[in-house]
Design a protein around this motif. Sequence first.
Motif, short mmCIF file in Angstrom:
data_model
loop_
_atom_site.label_atom_id
_atom_site.label_comp_id
_atom_site.label_asym_id
_atom_site.label_seq_id
_atom_site.Cartn_x
_atom_site.Cartn_y
_atom_site.Cartn_z
N ARG A 48 0.83 -1.20 0.00
CA ARG A 48 0.00 0.00 0.00
C ARG A 48 0.87 1.25 0.00
NH1 ARG A 48 -5.34 -0.10 1.23
NH2 ARG A 48 -5.24 1.74 2.55
N THR A 51 2.13 1.69 -3.55
CA THR A 51 1.13 2.07 -4.54
C THR A 51 0.45 3.39 -4.18
OG1 THR A 51 -0.46 0.70 -3.36
CG2 THR A 51 0.59 -0.27 -5.28
N THR A 52 1.07 4.20 -3.34
CA THR A 52 0.63 5.55 -2.96
C THR A 52 -0.63 5.58 -2.11
OG1 THR A 52 -0.82 6.11 -4.84
CG2 THR A 52 1.52 6.40 -5.18
N LEU A 53 -1.09 4.46 -1.61
CA LEU A 53 -2.32 4.47 -0.82
C LEU A 53 -2.07 4.82 0.64
CD1 LEU A 53 -4.11 1.32 -2.20
CD2 LEU A 53 -4.76 3.67 -2.54
N ARG A 73 0.93 10.51 -8.90
CA ARG A 73 0.27 10.33 -10.18
C ARG A 73 1.16 9.56 -11.17
NH1 ARG A 73 -4.45 12.22 -12.11
NH2 ARG A 73 -4.43 12.67 -14.33
N ARG A 76 0.97 5.95 -10.22
CA ARG A 76 -0.31 5.33 -10.61
C ARG A 76 -0.38 5.07 -12.11
NH1 ARG A 76 -3.98 9.24 -6.75
NH2 ARG A 76 -3.07 8.51 -4.82
N ARG A 77 0.28 5.92 -12.87
CA ARG A 77 0.29 5.74 -14.32
C ARG A 77 1.07 4.47 -14.70
NH1 ARG A 77 -0.89 9.94 -17.72
NH2 ARG A 77 -0.45 11.40 -16.05
N TYR A 81 -2.68 -2.09 -9.87
CA TYR A 81 -2.70 -2.64 -8.51
C TYR A 81 -3.95 -3.45 -8.29
CZ TYR A 81 -3.14 -2.64 -3.37
OH TYR A 81 -3.31 -3.00 -2.06
N CYS A 104 -11.33 5.88 -16.15
CA CYS A 104 -10.57 6.44 -15.02
C CYS A 104 -9.09 6.57 -15.38
CB CYS A 104 -10.70 5.56 -13.79
SG CYS A 104 -12.30 5.64 -13.01
N TYR A 105 -8.61 5.69 -16.26
CA TYR A 105 -7.23 5.78 -16.69
C TYR A 105 -7.07 6.66 -17.92
CZ TYR A 105 -5.46 2.20 -13.50
OH TYR A 105 -5.07 1.50 -12.39
N LEU A 150 -4.86 -4.01 -16.25
CA LEU A 150 -4.10 -3.94 -17.50
C LEU A 150 -4.66 -2.89 -18.46
CD1 LEU A 150 -3.87 -7.77 -18.02
CD2 LEU A 150 -1.96 -6.29 -17.45
N ASP A 153 -2.26 -0.49 -19.82
CA ASP A 153 -0.99 -1.10 -20.26
C ASP A 153 0.18 -0.67 -19.38
OD1 ASP A 153 0.97 -1.24 -23.33
OD2 ASP A 153 0.47 -2.79 -21.86
#
Lengths: 321, 318
Positions: A48, A51-53, A73, A76-77, A81, A104-105, A150, A153
């Motif tokens: 976590r 993954t920036t959480l 950001r 996340r790009r 996760y 969202c992506y 995915l 990508d």
Amino acid sequence: MPAIIETQHLTKRYGSLIAVNDLSLSVEQGAIYGFVGPNGAGKTTSMRMMTTLLQPTSGEAWVAGCSATRDPRGVRRAIGYMPDFFGVYDDMKVWEYLDFFAACYEIPEATRTVLINDLLALVDLSHRRDDMVDTLSRGMKQRLCLARTLAHDPQILILDEPASGLDPRARIEIRELLLELSRMGKTIFFSTHILADVAEICTQVGIVEAGRLVAQGSLEEMQRRLRPHRRLTITLLGRAEEAQAALVGREGVVEVRLAAEPAAAAAPALQLVEVDFAGNDEAVSALLRELVGRGLPVLRFTESVYDLEDVFMQATKGIVS
Amino acid sequence: MTTTDAVATLPPAVPRARRTLRQFLTSNPVVLKELRGRMRGPRAFAVLTVYLLLMSAFVTLLYTVYVVSINNVYNGAGSQVVGKFVFGAVVGIELLLVCFIAPAFTAGAISGERERQTYDLLQTTLLSAHALVLGKLASALSYIFLLLIAAFPLQSLAFLLGGVAPEEVLIASGLLVATAFLFGASGVFFSSLMRRTLGSTVLTYAFALLATLGLPLVLVAILPLANVFFYNASVGPLAEAVLIYGVGVLICINPIATAVATEIILVSNQSGFYFTVPLSNGFALPLVSPWLPFMLFCFILGSLMTLASILAVRRAER
């Protein structure tokens, strides 16, 4: 090989409880990294933070060159996760679920339809395209969530116990999927406490216990470090003590142990001799020839190779927080 | 696997205006998702139908009761009074609806995602905090606006009967929109603070109750004092002005009081924007009609709450 994921002295403290203690790991680009440890070892907390959480108490995590605290950001790009526990939305079809996360992506609408079809085909859920998400089985939900990661990508997949709660067939399917994704060039970082999965596919392993990284490296490296000798297991129909006597003191033999296989219904009890041996392949072959030459009833002569269980048991002390 | 270039599959040309509206609505993924889910199947239309039936039944009942109690309906002036009454009833019900249904739509906005364990999935995407919060607010408000617009025909019954001017309709619509925005934003705000939807719902309804019933309770406490104050001969015009402004402020933060006060001022002064109150020294104290400061208040407080929600969502867990 450059490290695509790196943590330096990553620490997370909750009051007096230290969940993650000075974790410094590094994952090579293109690796399949197995993050292993007992429950409560701090695997999920570490992931976590990566993954920036979660904000670390101290230390840093870099993913694909971006700091998890200063450039979330960018992280996340670069990652997809999949948490250990995740929910699905009711009132949503399978394709709408992927469409939502693709949006969202920031995937443009024009390309989404083709993308969704590709993703569903990859995880073998095309036949459930128009079904409601909450009607899927657990294994299918897991595959759907994997497809979701995915969508954009990403170079890196960070998966928290991707095979948890799955039946054996589903587990193997996920494993095959991860291998295929690795062949596509992605780096995969996943946590698990199923050592068989790790032994099958991982190129790098990190073992954590009570928040600390107790061992890290490729399987061969760790095996060599923690158990520097080859382990031969000789199964005999009898006369095990004689075999032991013949082996002890022989060049290259470090230790000889006797064990017994439990008696099968129809067969007599088999006797095992475990030999820790430091010698090359020719020496091992000579050893077998010696035993057979003495007329000993050798049934099986094997060398245990990827014995990650031994490595794990030796590296960890059985501390469960 | 790479995302396929889909240049060959551009969408077919649509009229420019429609494409812009659709793009506007669907550019926010949260709005698109929520609307798809909410409008799926017969449920949304069933809710709308039941709502309209209930509204119609209630208005019909009120109309009948009122008509029975007065005798000259077919006289022009009489029907105007009935028209005003019907209009007031519809707007009143809608106001109550907005006060207590808007929170229900938004109190689970963020906390619901946490409870459903989908919040982490959203946080690790590129969806920004403001897109999430605004998307949740917009999708909830759009459904409420749908309900309000669906009741326009009931409001327009009042036009048949007379007694309702276009300004009143516009002001009433403005009040409803502002109230919906405020209570919707409060729901999202509490939802972003609380871990559980139950807590968020309680706080949101507490806020709604305070906003709608708080004023009457305060007034009930203050008015006796004000009476004493007013009839005391030694009170100067300045104190009077302060008192009038004070009560005015209290009115302007309550939707029902604002609606009633605005209507009274409209009818008595024929002006929708400002009016004057004579003080004891003859000076005419200028006051703006309550609906203007009320809408400003709703807009400011609602925006502040929305901003606070965005900041709460943006902050990573510590």
